[in-house]
Write a protein that holds these residues in place. Structure first.
Motif, PDB file in Angstrom:
ATOM      1  N   SER A  56       0.827  -1.211   0.000  1.00 63.88           N
ATOM      2  CA  SER A  56       0.000   0.000   0.000  1.00 63.88           C
ATOM      3  C   SER A  56       0.856   1.253   0.000  1.00 63.88           C
ATOM      4  N   ASP A  59      -6.446  13.458  -1.233  1.00 66.48           N
ATOM      5  CA  ASP A  59      -5.701  12.401  -0.553  1.00 66.48           C
ATOM      6  C   ASP A  59      -5.497  11.276  -1.559  1.00 66.48           C
ATOM      7  N   PHE A  60      -4.490  10.464  -1.319  1.00 69.69           N
ATOM      8  CA  PHE A  60      -4.133   9.433  -2.288  1.00 69.69           C
ATOM      9  C   PHE A  60      -3.802   8.162  -1.533  1.00 69.69           C
ATOM     10  N   ASP A  61      -4.686   7.159  -1.645  1.00 76.15           N
ATOM     11  CA  ASP A  61      -4.481   5.888  -0.958  1.00 76.15           C
ATOM     12  C   ASP A  61      -4.689   4.755  -1.962  1.00 76.15           C
ATOM     13  N   ILE A  62      -3.650   3.951  -2.180  1.00 78.03           N
ATOM     14  CA  ILE A  62      -3.758   2.848  -3.133  1.00 78.03           C
ATOM     15  C   ILE A  62      -3.170   1.574  -2.531  1.00 78.03           C
ATOM     16  N   THR A  63      -3.633   0.454  -3.054  1.00 81.98           N
ATOM     17  CA  THR A  63      -3.038  -0.845  -2.755  1.00 81.98           C
ATOM     18  C   THR A  63      -2.699  -1.502  -4.086  1.00 81.98           C
ATOM     19  N   TYR A 117      -7.747   2.074  -5.921  1.00 84.48           N
ATOM     20  CA  TYR A 117      -7.614   3.510  -5.657  1.00 84.48           C
ATOM     21  C   TYR A 117      -8.794   3.902  -4.765  1.00 84.48           C
ATOM     22  N   LYS A 118      -8.517   4.096  -3.485  1.00 89.77           N
ATOM     23  CA  LYS A 118      -9.574   4.312  -2.495  1.00 89.77           C
ATOM     24  C   LYS A 118     -10.449   5.504  -2.833  1.00 89.77           C
ATOM     25  N   GLN A 119      -9.845   6.632  -3.215  1.00 83.18           N
ATOM     26  CA  GLN A 119     -10.606   7.865  -3.431  1.00 83.18           C
ATOM     27  C   GLN A 119     -11.552   7.753  -4.638  1.00 83.18           C
ATOM     28  N   SER A 141       0.300   5.820   0.383  1.00 87.34           N
ATOM     29  CA  SER A 141      -0.629   6.925   0.633  1.00 87.34           C
ATOM     30  C   SER A 141       0.123   8.244   0.643  1.00 87.34           C
ATOM     31  N   SER A 142      -0.616   9.313   0.394  1.00 88.10           N
ATOM     32  CA  SER A 142      -0.038  10.657   0.385  1.00 88.10           C
ATOM     33  C   SER A 142      -1.139  11.681   0.613  1.00 88.10           C
ATOM     34  N   GLN A 143      -0.779  12.784   1.230  1.00 88.28           N
ATOM     35  CA  GLN A 143      -1.719  13.894   1.404  1.00 88.28           C
ATOM     36  C   GLN A 143      -1.320  15.114   0.572  1.00 88.28           C
TER      37      GLN A 143
END
Length: 298
Positions: A40, A83-87, A62-64, A42-44
């Protein structure tokens, strides 16, 4: 500012290089895994992300956007979310990626009066939406690939290197926006299996530029008939198989002239040209100058 890193874990090794040019960040990474895994990130940071998958197959959630993308080697897209959240789920043991991050305000400044697709993308950012430039990821064609290689193998230093990287970042943005317009017009290649085979054709050519197989051999290797091979390759990469091979040879020759002391004649034979004169004519037609002038004016 340039930073190189190598990180080794129980899962494998990741080698990366990043360049910070004013507020624009560029990065290239090669990850080698021991087995398929998930990881995973992530970034803000409030940035627009240009992503290029250069080698390897993987999927990422891509969560967002609440979406999962199943990707095969040689693809690109542009994305934005505050926001940037990925797996990521790797399917091959080697992944090579390249990315550029533009601050969102700077990206809007560059693109709000650009072509229709970029204008719509910029408007979505201004509206605070999470957005992808295209639901259909574009293929890395020859012009995009050459710019990526120029950045990765850049020989400039200091302020000249900074100017070079900034200019190439904008060039990639233009090429990707243009490729998106072409991607929407794809009609012939309609299933993932055929697209994977055509990307395998491109990778085969890249690996065997010096001694390429002919069309019949390529078709047999990847499992496509020649008609589907020729038409599908042209649609995805906006070039014929032979045209793509010719471009790769000439760009590789240009790099050899810059980075080695091989003569033009040696390079021409190494890359499969019938004669040095044939090579020189093709080189001049492509670049507008002779092989000799590359060394006379480095």
């Amino acid at each position: 500012m340039e930073e190189r890193k190598t990180i080794t874990t129980e899962q494998g090794t990741r080698t990366s290089i990043t360049w910070q040019c004013d507020d624009i960040l560029l990065g290239h990474a090669v990850s080698t895994f021991k087995e398929p895994i998930s990881f995973s990130g992530s970034s803000q940071a409030d940035v627009v992300r240009m992503h290029f998958g250069m080698k390897g197959n993987y999927a990422f959630s891509y969560k967002q956007l609440d979406k999962t993308y199943d990707l095969i080697g040689g693809h690109h897209n542009i994305m934005y979310s505050k926001d940037f959240d990925i797996t990521v789920y790797n399917k091959t043991l080697v992944l090579e990626t390249f990315g550029i991050q533009f601050p969102s305000a700077l990206f809007i400044q560059y693109t709000q009066h650009a072509n229709d697709s970029l204008k719509r993308f910029a408007e979505a950012i201004l509206a605070g939406k999470n957005v992808m430039l295209s639901e259909q990821w574009g293929a890395i064609d020859s012009p995009i690939q050459q710019v990526l290689q120029q950045i990765i193998h850049c020989k400039y230093n200091d302020d000249l290197k900074k100017l070079f990287l900034l200019s190439k970042s904008i060039e990639l943005l233009v090429l990707c926006a243009e490729a998106y317009e072409n991607t929407r017009q794809e009609q012939f290649v309609k299933n993932k299996a055929d697209k994977e085979k055509l990307i395998a054709v491109r990778d085969l050519i890249n690996e065997r530029v010096q001694d390429p197989p002919n069309l019949t051999q390529i078709a047999r290797i990847v499992g496509l008939n020649e008609y589907k091979l020729k038409r599908g390759f042209k649609e995805i990469f906006n070039n014929t198989v032979f045209g793509y091979l010719s471009e790769q040879r000439l760009h590789l020759a240009h790099r050899y002239l810059q980075d080695t002391r091989k003569t033009a004649a040696e390079i021409s034979y190494e890359l499969g040209y019938a004669t040095p004169q044939h090579f020189s004519n093709a080189f001049r037609k492509k670049f507008g100058f002779t092989p000799a002038s590359v060394r006379n004016n480095p």
